[in-house]
Design an enzyme around this catalytic site. Structure first.
Site, PDB file in Angstrom:
ATOM      1  N   GLU A  54       0.864  -1.294  -0.096  1.00 38.41           N
ATOM      2  CA  GLU A  54       0.156  -0.129  -0.205  1.00 38.41           C
ATOM      3  C   GLU A  54       0.961   1.213   0.011  1.00 38.41           C
ATOM      4  O   GLU A  54       0.584   2.300  -0.781  1.00 38.41           O
ATOM      5  CB  GLU A  54      -0.950   0.092   1.171  1.00 38.41           C
ATOM      6  N   TYR A  55       1.894   1.171   0.868  1.00 34.49           N
ATOM      7  CA  TYR A  55       2.757   2.418   0.855  1.00 34.49           C
ATOM      8  C   TYR A  55       3.489   2.690  -0.620  1.00 34.49           C
ATOM      9  O   TYR A  55       3.495   3.678  -1.160  1.00 34.49           O
ATOM     10  CB  TYR A  55       4.056   2.116   1.915  1.00 34.49           C
ATOM     11  N   GLU A 135      18.299 -10.452  -9.235  1.00 34.67           N
ATOM     12  CA  GLU A 135      18.658 -11.006  -7.977  1.00 34.67           C
ATOM     13  C   GLU A 135      17.183 -10.748  -7.106  1.00 34.67           C
ATOM     14  O   GLU A 135      16.436  -9.965  -7.204  1.00 34.67           O
ATOM     15  CB  GLU A 135      19.708  -9.929  -7.085  1.00 34.67           C
ATOM     16  N   LYS A 137      14.908  -9.462  -4.288  1.00 38.88           N
ATOM     17  CA  LYS A 137      15.112  -8.034  -3.475  1.00 38.88           C
ATOM     18  C   LYS A 137      14.776  -8.386  -1.902  1.00 38.88           C
ATOM     19  O   LYS A 137      13.857  -8.741  -1.546  1.00 38.88           O
ATOM     20  CB  LYS A 137      14.164  -6.868  -3.895  1.00 38.88           C
ATOM     21  N   GLU A 195      21.977  -6.386   3.002  1.00 41.22           N
ATOM     22  CA  GLU A 195      20.624  -6.621   3.879  1.00 41.22           C
ATOM     23  C   GLU A 195      20.981  -7.573   4.947  1.00 41.22           C
ATOM     24  O   GLU A 195      21.357  -8.796   4.868  1.00 41.22           O
ATOM     25  CB  GLU A 195      19.360  -7.099   3.176  1.00 41.22           C
ATOM     26  N   LYS A 312      19.519  -5.880 -12.627  1.00 45.88           N
ATOM     27  CA  LYS A 312      20.667  -4.859 -12.815  1.00 45.88           C
ATOM     28  C   LYS A 312      21.284  -4.969 -14.013  1.00 45.88           C
ATOM     29  O   LYS A 312      21.361  -6.186 -14.604  1.00 45.88           O
ATOM     30  CB  LYS A 312      21.810  -5.008 -11.595  1.00 45.88           C
ATOM     31  N   CYS A 430     -21.086  -4.447  22.567  1.00 45.60           N
ATOM     32  CA  CYS A 430     -19.672  -4.937  22.781  1.00 45.60           C
ATOM     33  C   CYS A 430     -19.627  -6.320  23.035  1.00 45.60           C
ATOM     34  O   CYS A 430     -20.413  -6.783  23.988  1.00 45.60           O
ATOM     35  CB  CYS A 430     -19.108  -4.232  23.813  1.00 45.60           C
ATOM     36  N   CYS A 433     -18.486  -6.401  26.926  1.00 44.88           N
ATOM     37  CA  CYS A 433     -19.222  -5.845  28.114  1.00 44.88           C
ATOM     38  C   CYS A 433     -20.457  -5.154  27.884  1.00 44.88           C
ATOM     39  O   CYS A 433     -21.316  -4.593  28.599  1.00 44.88           O
ATOM     40  CB  CYS A 433     -18.554  -4.371  28.598  1.00 44.88           C
ATOM     41  N   CYS A 454     -14.790  -1.431  30.135  1.00 42.65           N
ATOM     42  CA  CYS A 454     -14.835  -2.380  29.308  1.00 42.65           C
ATOM     43  C   CYS A 454     -13.668  -3.449  29.488  1.00 42.65           C
ATOM     44  O   CYS A 454     -12.420  -2.836  29.479  1.00 42.65           O
ATOM     45  CB  CYS A 454     -14.868  -1.918  27.797  1.00 42.65           C
TER      46      CYS A 454
HETATM   47  S1  IVH Z   1      21.118  -2.983  -5.338  1.00 41.79           S
HETATM   48  C1  IVH Z   1      21.411   1.935  -5.817  1.00 41.79           C
HETATM   49  N1  IVH Z   1      20.257  -5.388  -4.663  1.00 41.79           N
HETATM   50  O1  IVH Z   1      16.783  -1.980  -1.732  1.00 41.79           O
HETATM   51  C2  IVH Z   1      20.871   0.615  -4.856  1.00 41.79           C
HETATM   52  N2  IVH Z   1      19.624  -3.370  -3.621  1.00 41.79           N
HETATM   53  O2  IVH Z   1      15.272   0.099  -2.764  1.00 41.79           O
HETATM   54  C3  IVH Z   1      21.525  -0.477  -5.252  1.00 41.79           C
HETATM   55  N3  IVH Z   1      17.920  -4.280  -1.729  1.00 41.79           N
HETATM   56  O3  IVH Z   1      17.928  -0.311   0.376  1.00 41.79           O
HETATM   57  C4  IVH Z   1      21.288  -1.417  -4.313  1.00 41.79           C
HETATM   58  N4  IVH Z   1      17.731  -6.364  -2.326  1.00 41.79           N
HETATM   59  O4  IVH Z   1      19.387  -2.120   0.255  1.00 41.79           O
HETATM   60  C5  IVH Z   1      20.179  -3.897  -4.571  1.00 41.79           C
HETATM   61  N5  IVH Z   1      19.625  -7.360  -4.605  1.00 41.79           N
HETATM   62  C6  IVH Z   1      19.518  -6.215  -4.219  1.00 41.79           C
HETATM   63  C7  IVH Z   1      18.804  -5.761  -2.960  1.00 41.79           C
HETATM   64  C8  IVH Z   1      18.661  -4.376  -2.803  1.00 41.79           C
HETATM   65  C9  IVH Z   1      17.443  -5.393  -1.458  1.00 41.79           C
HETATM   66  C10 IVH Z   1      17.499  -3.062  -1.281  1.00 41.79           C
HETATM   67  C11 IVH Z   1      18.714  -2.001  -0.982  1.00 41.79           C
HETATM   68  C12 IVH Z   1      18.053  -0.560  -0.839  1.00 41.79           C
HETATM   69  C13 IVH Z   1      16.829  -0.859  -1.457  1.00 41.79           C
HETATM   70  C14 IVH Z   1      16.545   0.076  -2.669  1.00 41.79           C
END
Ligand code: IVH
Length: 694
Positions: A54-55, A135, A137, A195, A312, A430, A433, A454
């Site tokens: 949602e964010y 990769e 995330k 991370e 990437k 409720c 209560c 309550c």
């Molecule tokens: S590359 C310029 N690879 O996602 C950022 N980031 O929205 C290059 N994150 O806070 C980061 N998994 O820490 C990269 N496989 C991954 C990732 C990753 C999680 C996090 C990263 C950053 C956020 C970016």
């Protein structure tokens, strides 16, 4: 292979397309305060109210509005910030190169557009197919590790991207992170980014223990990792199942890193640094889409959580060519998976009464696995959602889990018998209560107005009052709170301070030892600092971090109780709604009477920490230290970790309140200031003596 449709993201895009400039302006002005508030709840209070998805979609909507109407972009728009807040007591950590964030893609179409954009930009330089790496995330806490000559010498959170928090003392306890790189020829410096992740199974175990002890459960493994790393006591970190995976690099010296991202990762992997096994090298965007689908399919079975995939450009020369936009690299983009959904049978609907009397419907479900966990209950949020979904007992419902522990029911699968099944309707009174329920104006929340007696509200209020971030009363867990309320020994929070050992002992299972301990712990909490008492009072929307701001601004409970709306909104970070909540709260006679009674029964409301969280060493517990210069054998991070573990506070600057300055070689202005203010200056040897370490 194709990726699933993300309807929610498509709806946002379509909605923004229909906006005229005036509507867009109005929407921008609603979105920004909303994003700021949710950002704060997520990063600073560890108490998110909406899902990550949602964010992301609110954020995306603002980005789309800004794209369509560039003149509506405000200089301090949340889309320009990377943004975490910092915790008191942690030292700043300056990143040698800024830690940026990533742009988002929500659909296969977004990804194909991204590939086309890159090709256009690379023009003559563009190879026939772009070499990518996909990769997972990783959904954890972003961390930079600094290795000098192969030794781990620094660790910092991302913070605002330029400057985060120094958390070396905690990171050193994570076993997956090598304290020394396994290579005979380490670079003179390499900053490895990745991370910190919380093991999902360990997370569920820890939450069970926390809830049994009366502490608040962590929302999700990411929050648990952040909370664990950003607290002060390394012994707590050491006990938690944290791990780490590297994904990128910051500054480096004395090393020629390979010219492809996957080889760079392989190199640090060979030095002992964990990386993700699902990272996949891909030639061209079709292969990228397959890899994303493959990672998505494996998502439910991973030991740690992911919230998407990162695409990437693998070739570092092409990365350099593509460069950066304001806050993110052009050579990478994050793909966010649509939330995982499944179906199951709705067995029943129950109704829970919260601390403020709000009634939340809860779905009881035939157990089913979604997002890696087995779910048998789900939140239905509020009355409107219940009506909108037209839930019937026995129906098949659609269940969704998106990065959060609490799953949601988002729909019903239509069938022929729908109309014959009993509807799930809100009670009139409720469930605890029997007081007739009320609706707050035209708000969606239905409440039990019996805030005085309550039992459900009282139970939640007392448990919140004694919780770890509030008065931190050990022994005041779920069971004992229930017994105290059932026996009518506690009919309001202040009754806790009038309890005698004999009274507690009269309760079932409460032997003399436990009773004495509970009464002693309650008495000890009288000295908790103002910010904790303010958190404990449960003023709507006043969480730990707001309470901290209020305490340091007003200094005492009376000044806060008498503050006007203007006085309150003058405090950094306090908006109109929170200010109004505070004024309304103190204006209610039952609340002001309760504050008076707490004071009469010994609660002191002191501004500063009068009790330390873990006082373990008389000589240093509760004292304030400042570290400066190079110590002969310890790093400042190590000295700090030892001091914090012994119950001392470590600050970044010298003031009259500083008890000791620990000075090493080349100490500069801090040492001068210590002399000017006549603060005691000690060396490492004396510090070791004080700490009782050889
Ligand atoms: S590359 C310029 N690879 O996602 C950022 N980031 O929205 C290059 N994150 O806070 C980061 N998994 O820490 C990269 N496989 C991954 C990732 C990753 C999680 C996090 C990263 C950053 C956020 C970016």
């Amino acid at each position: 292979m194709s990726l699933p449709q993300a309807n929610d993201a498509a709806t946002v895009t379509a909605r923004v397309r229909t906006l005229n400039r005036d509507d867009a302006l109005a929407r921008r002005d609603t979105l920004i305060p909303e994003l700021v508030r949710h950002n704060r709840l997520y990063h600073t209070d560890d108490a998110a109210e909406i899902t990550d998805r949602e964010y992301d979609l609110l954020y995306r909507e603002l980005e789309l509005i800004e794209d369509r109407f560039p003149d509506l972009v405000l200089p301090d728009s949340p889309t320009h910030r990377v943004g975490d807040a910092t915790v008191d007591g942690l030292m700043p950590f300056v990143h040698a190169q800024p830690m940026l964030s990533l742009g988002n893609a929500f659909s296969e179409e977004d990804l194909r557009d991204y590939d086309i954009r890159l090709r256009k930009r690379l023009a003559d330089q563009c190879p026939p197919v772009i070499p990518y790496i996909v990769e997972p995330k990783l959904d954890g806490l972003a961390m930079e590790l600094v290795y000098e000559d192969g030794v781990l010498v620094g660790a910092g959170t991302r913070g605002d991207g330029e400057r985060g928090e120094d958390v070396l003392h905690n990171v050193q306890t994570i076993r997956a992170i090598p304290s020394r790189l396994a290579t005979a020829t380490p670079p003179s410096r390499v900053d490895i980014r990745g991370e910190v992740l919380f093991d999902v199974a360990g997370f569920h175990r820890m939450n069970e223990t926390r809830v049994a002890r009366g502490d608040k459960a962590f929302e999700n493994p990411r929050n648990a990792a952040a909370g664990t790393i950003r607290q002060l006591d390394p012994s707590v970190t050491a006990r938690r199942p944290l791990t780490f995976m590297a994904h990128s690099f910051g500054a480096s010296e004395g090393v020629d890193l390979p010219e492809s991202h996957h080889e760079q990762l392989a190199l640090v992997h060979s030095w002992g640094m964990p990386i993700n096994a699902l990272n996949t090298v891909c030639d061209g965007i079709d292969a990228v889409i397959e890899a994303i689908a493959m990672i998505g399919a494996a998502r439910g079975d991973m030991a740690t959580e992911i919230d998407g995939a990162v695409v990437k450009v693998d070739d570092v020369r092409l990365q350099r060519e593509l460069g950066f936009v304001t806050r993110s690299p052009r050579w990478a983009i994050a793909y966010k998976y649509p939330p995982e959904q499944t179906t199951t049978e709705l067995e029943d609907v129950g109704f829970q009464v919260g601390r403020t009397g709000a009634i939340t419907p809860v779905a009881y479900l035939k157990p089913v696995r979604v997002g890696g966990v087995t779910v048998s209950r789900a939140s239905l949020h509020n009355a409107d959602q219940l009506l909108r979904l037209d839930l019937r007992i026995g129906s098949t419902v659609v269940l969704q889990r998106s990065g959060d522990v609490i799953p949601q029911v988002v729909g019903v699968v239509p069938d022929d018998q729908h109309d014959d099944r009993p509807a799930a309707t809100y009670p009139e009174t409720c469930p605890e209560c029997d007081t007739p329920l009320v609706r707050d104006g035209d708000a969606v929340v239905i409440r039990c107005p019996n805030t005085l007696s309550c039992p459900a509200q009282l139970r939640a209020a007392v448990r919140h009052f004694g919780s770890r971030l509030a008065m931190d009363i050990e022994g005041l867990g779920e069971k004992s709170v229930e017994q105290l309320i059932e026996s009518k020994l506690v009919t309001r929070v202040s009754d806790l301070y009038a309890l005698t050992v004999d009274q507690v002992e009269s309760l079932e299972r409460m032997g003399p030892k436990l009773s004495e301990l509970l009464v002693a712990n309650i008495a000890k909490s009288c000295a908790q600092p103002l910010r904790r008492v303010l958190t404990a009072l449960g003023i709507p929307e006043v969480g730990e971090s707001t309470a901290r701001d209020l305490a340091s601004h007003f200094g005492g409970i009376d000044a806060l109780a008498n503050a006007s709306l203007e006085d309150l909104t003058a405090v950094h970070g306090i908006g109109d709604i929170v200010a109004q909540n505070i004024v309304t709260w103190f204006a209610a006679p039952k609340h002001s009477e309760e504050v008076t009674r707490l004071r009469e029964l010994g609660v002191q409301f002191p501004e500063e920490d009068a009790v330390n969280d873990q006082p373990t060493n008389e000589a240093v517990a509760g004292k304030t230290f400042v570290l400066t210069g190079t110590l002969p054998t310890m790093t400042r991070g190590e000295a700090k970790a030892l001091l914090l573990a012994a119950g001392a506070a470590v600050k970044g600057s010298v003031s009259k309140k500083t008890d000791f300055v620990v000075a090493g070689a080349d100490a500069g202005s801090k040492l001068e200031k210590a002399h000017a203010l006549e603060v005691a200056v000690i060396d490492e040897d004396t510090l070791r003596t004080l700490l009782g370490v050889a």
